[in-house]
Design a protein around this motif. Sequence first.
Motif: not given
Length: 336
Positions: A177-198
Amino acid sequence: MFLIGVLFASAAAIAYGVSTILRALGARRAAVEARDADKPDQLTSEGGPSVTSTVDTFKTPEFIFGTSLVVIGFGAGAVAARFLPLFLSQTIVSANLIVTALLGTAALGIKLHGRDWVAMCAVVFSLCALGLASAHQSGGGEESSFHWGLFGATCILATLALLAVYRLGKRGAIVGGAAAGLLFGVVAISVRILRGVDPFDLGTLLTDPAAWTIAIGGAAGFYVHTVALQLGQVNGITAVLVVGETAGPGIIGVTFLNDSAKPGLEWLALIGFIGAVIGAVLVALYSTVDADHFGEAEPAKGGWSLRRPKRIALDGTDVPDSAPTSAETTRGQDHS
């Protein structure tokens, strides 16, 4: 934009909470069907669910419907992450812990005690304190080295998480559960910094390591979370998950993305972080007391121990497991 972000984050919290319950129901159905059909290879040597059992879980109707809600929750959370500070968007999404707890009492037969409510509320209030204390400044994370570093760290984390949930067996629920949370957190970080969106640029988006991080982190997190749901209690797993997906991005945001606490509220951010971790640990500890497969109750249909329900004779005494069932007796008579 702020209100839109809040609405989408709230929708993500509801979708994730309902999804967790549905996928837990799917895991329970798969375990019960495997036990009743005497399917082999359902457990690993460490006592945890095998890959075969996890694949069987994926096929249940409840799990499929729950997965569709995961997709909806991810989309809503991605919008929130673009419109709101990570601290705030992830804090709102973390309310899925309460959604999971409330639905779990009805759908999974979870018995919540006063200590459970206190611990879960401590997690939510602490995460809210983190959100209130956080300030957000645009910029940061634009360097290619950060994108590549995040991608490499995600690959390592995903590998360790997959190894842990299978090597630790029944003890791997909270770790998963903790590892899944960290991985989902990484996804949120990546969404924020993702290039090519706007503005939208497909070529830039697909070549950005952050996009690959979203794919790997999301897939690995989803799989590890599923195995964790097969192993342990929903509430405990969700508690450590929401801390991982909230506090993790918060720390990364402060360290690398120019996020910071509001002037004068650094103390509140620190208290919020410590409170969230302690609260999640308490929820996890309380959730392991009565655990049996999914741990939410003493389900008559058994758990990952594959124990059959007790059989009671007419005189009220327990019938030994070695004694034939009425169905087996009938079959024997038919053959004779």
